[in-house]
Design a protein around this motif. Structure first.
Motif, PDB file in Angstrom:
ATOM      1  N   SER A  31      24.957   7.907  27.725  1.00  0.00           N
ATOM      2  CA  SER A  31      24.733   8.487  26.394  1.00  0.00           C
ATOM      3  C   SER A  31      23.279   8.387  25.968  1.00  0.00           C
ATOM      4  N   PHE A  32      22.558   7.387  26.455  1.00  0.00           N
ATOM      5  CA  PHE A  32      21.195   7.132  25.976  1.00  0.00           C
ATOM      6  C   PHE A  32      20.197   8.219  26.361  1.00  0.00           C
ATOM      7  N   ASN A  33      20.471   8.975  27.408  1.00  0.00           N
ATOM      8  CA  ASN A  33      19.505  10.008  27.791  1.00  0.00           C
ATOM      9  C   ASN A  33      20.069  11.411  27.629  1.00  0.00           C
ATOM     10  N   HIS A  34      21.016  11.544  26.709  1.00  0.00           N
ATOM     11  CA  HIS A  34      21.558  12.862  26.410  1.00  0.00           C
ATOM     12  C   HIS A  34      21.313  13.239  24.963  1.00  0.00           C
ATOM     13  N   THR A  35      21.174  14.538  24.772  1.00  0.00           N
ATOM     14  CA  THR A  35      20.904  15.089  23.463  1.00  0.00           C
ATOM     15  C   THR A  35      22.110  15.002  22.530  1.00  0.00           C
ATOM     16  N   TRP A  36      21.819  14.942  21.238  1.00  0.00           N
ATOM     17  CA  TRP A  36      22.867  15.033  20.224  1.00  0.00           C
ATOM     18  C   TRP A  36      23.610  16.365  20.337  1.00  0.00           C
ATOM     19  N   MET A  37      22.998  17.333  21.013  1.00  0.00           N
ATOM     20  CA  MET A  37      23.585  18.663  21.133  1.00  0.00           C
ATOM     21  C   MET A  37      24.849  18.665  21.991  1.00  0.00           C
ATOM     22  N   THR A  38      25.116  17.546  22.662  1.00  0.00           N
ATOM     23  CA  THR A  38      26.249  17.448  23.580  1.00  0.00           C
ATOM     24  C   THR A  38      27.581  17.249  22.865  1.00  0.00           C
TER      25      THR A  38
END
Length: 438
Positions: free
Chosen positions: A344-351
């Motif tokens: 989760s730490f390297n993914h966008t809020w857009m996910t």
């Protein structure tokens, strides 16, 4: 531009390396205390070892990981894999309704008036630079391409640009409309796309291709001067950035600022009763309306695809809009478990669509389109996901398509290498489009 805490935080890694890391990982949060990339921590941790199987006691949220993961239903109630679902159409109607409810996409406007800004020939293609107004934010800019001299209605693809930690650019990341290309874009296409603007390459094969800037990118980005109520100290808000907007230093500073601003935007969207995937879906569907309404396009032969953030948009658009007859998701496929425990730490809020994991696993959003043709392309060393969970996602989609008696309509391929859509992958993707849209 003036420097501040953010600029100083770049001291441990060169700016170029930071931007490159952002590009390769779709790095979204900008951490103000970045560790040395050669540190023992990074070398030994799961961050640089995506294939490591973490014990239940360790996760990106510590000992809470196994508990949080246990909140997911073993087989989600709206999963087609659930044995209670035997009627494909009945299940699809129910699952789509719930997904649309939770994604809470803003009601999209009727097909807007499209302005043709320019028309010209480049690279053997007829190119139109377009714009349209969605009624909020600045006008959307887009590029439409087709082979020079094409007269009959063509199969078409909606090209979905990536995130790459670069909100200053949108569509320009995957197209090329002149020999005068910004160095950042040239480097990005070299590192992530094998040196090719893949939208151009697809158009040359006989497709009509439309690529548009989406929410918060390119022409749709948030401008410094439009923001009020924030005083982060490291952003020059005097307007100097607009005097030399294409200066590399200004672009890098904007991309870093907009990464932090993503937290603000996502919270505001939640407060407005919508989600980032919902806004994406609405804007992408308007572009699809425009593409399908053109006389030089066959509306029954339209596909979509993209890498990374473009792959994410493919999951939602391809999953929820049956006008997409063929979907190619590149570099954005895993499970909710992977995001809970590992990534989760390297993914966008857009996910994220809140509460949706209680009803569908992540790959099953794309699986809503069954039995329509779907290709998923993965990279074995993709730092955005763990390989076991990418393979688990593949098994989920295989099971969905098998139960729908359409196993031949789904394929997944795994390639060696990091996060990318290189020439081999493009060749396979274009062949997939050709198989189902030609």
């Amino acid at each position: 531009m003036e420097s501040g805490p953010l600029e100083e935080s770049f001291g441990k890694i060169k700016r170029r390396e930071f931007v490159k890391a952002a590009i390769q990982t779709a790095a979204l949060p900008v951490f103000l205390d970045l560790p040395d990339p050669d540190s023992a921590y990074l070398k030994q941790s799961h961050i640089n070892n995506p294939s490591r199987n973490m014990s239940p006691e360790k996760s990106v949220i510590g000992h809470y990981g196994s508990w949080a993961n246990s909140l997911l239903p073993k087989t989600p109630p709206l999963s087609f894999r659930n044995e209670k679902h035997t009627d494909l159409k009945k299940w699809q109607a129910e699952a789509l309704a719930k997904t649309k409810e939770l994604i809470a996409a803003p009601e999209r406007i009727k097909t807007p008036t499209v302005t043709v800004e320019k028309k010209y020939i480049f690279d053997g293609l007829e190119i139109e630079e377009l714009s349209w107004d969605l009624g909020y934010g600045r006008p959307t800019k887009a590029v439409f391409m087709k082979p020079q001299g094409a007269s009959k209605p063509l199969p078409a693809v909606l090209g979905l640009h990536d995130h790459a930690g670069m909100k200053y650019f949108g569509l320009r990341k995957i197209v090329k409309t002149s020999e005068d290309q910004h160095p950042i874009l040239k480097e990005h296409q070299e590192s992530d796309y094998g040196g090719k603007p893949w939208a151009n390459e697809l158009a040359k094969l006989g497709y009509a291709v439309l690529v548009h800037d989406t929410f918060a990118f390119g022409s749709r980005r948030v401008h410094f001067d439009d923001v009020e109520g924030l005083n982060w100290g490291y952003v020059d808000t005097t307007g100097k950035h607009d005097q030399e907007p294409e200066k590399t230093e200004n672009i890098n500073t904007y991309n870093a600022w907009s990464s932090e601003h993503e937290h603000v935007m996502s919270k505001s969207l939640f407060c407005a009763g919508t989600t980032w995937p919902g806004v994406f879906l609405s804007e992408d569907q308007v572009a699809l309306d425009i593409l399908s309404s053109r006389k030089d396009v066959d509306p029954e032969r339209i596909g979509c695809g993209g890498l990374s953030g473009g792959g994410l948009r493919t999951v939602y658009l391809g999953g929820l809009d049956p006008r997409i007859k063929c979907a190619v998701c590149v570099g954005f496929m895993t499970t909710w478990t992977d995001l809970i425990l590992n990534r989760s730490f390297n993914h966008t809020w857009m996910t994220y669509t809140p509460l949706l994991p209680q009803f569908l696993d992540f790959p099953e959003i794309l699986g809503l389109r069954v039995p329509l043709p779907t290709l998923v392309q993965n990279n074995n060393q993709d730092q955005l996901y763990t390989l076991p969970e990418m393979k688990k996602a593949d098994e989920v989609l295989k099971e969905v398509y098998k139960k729908a008696k359409a196993p031949e309509k789904y394929a997944a391929k795994f390639y060696d290498g990091p996060h990318k859509f290189d020439l081999e992958m493009q060749k396979n993707a274009f062949e997939w489009f050709g198989k189902w849209l030609s």
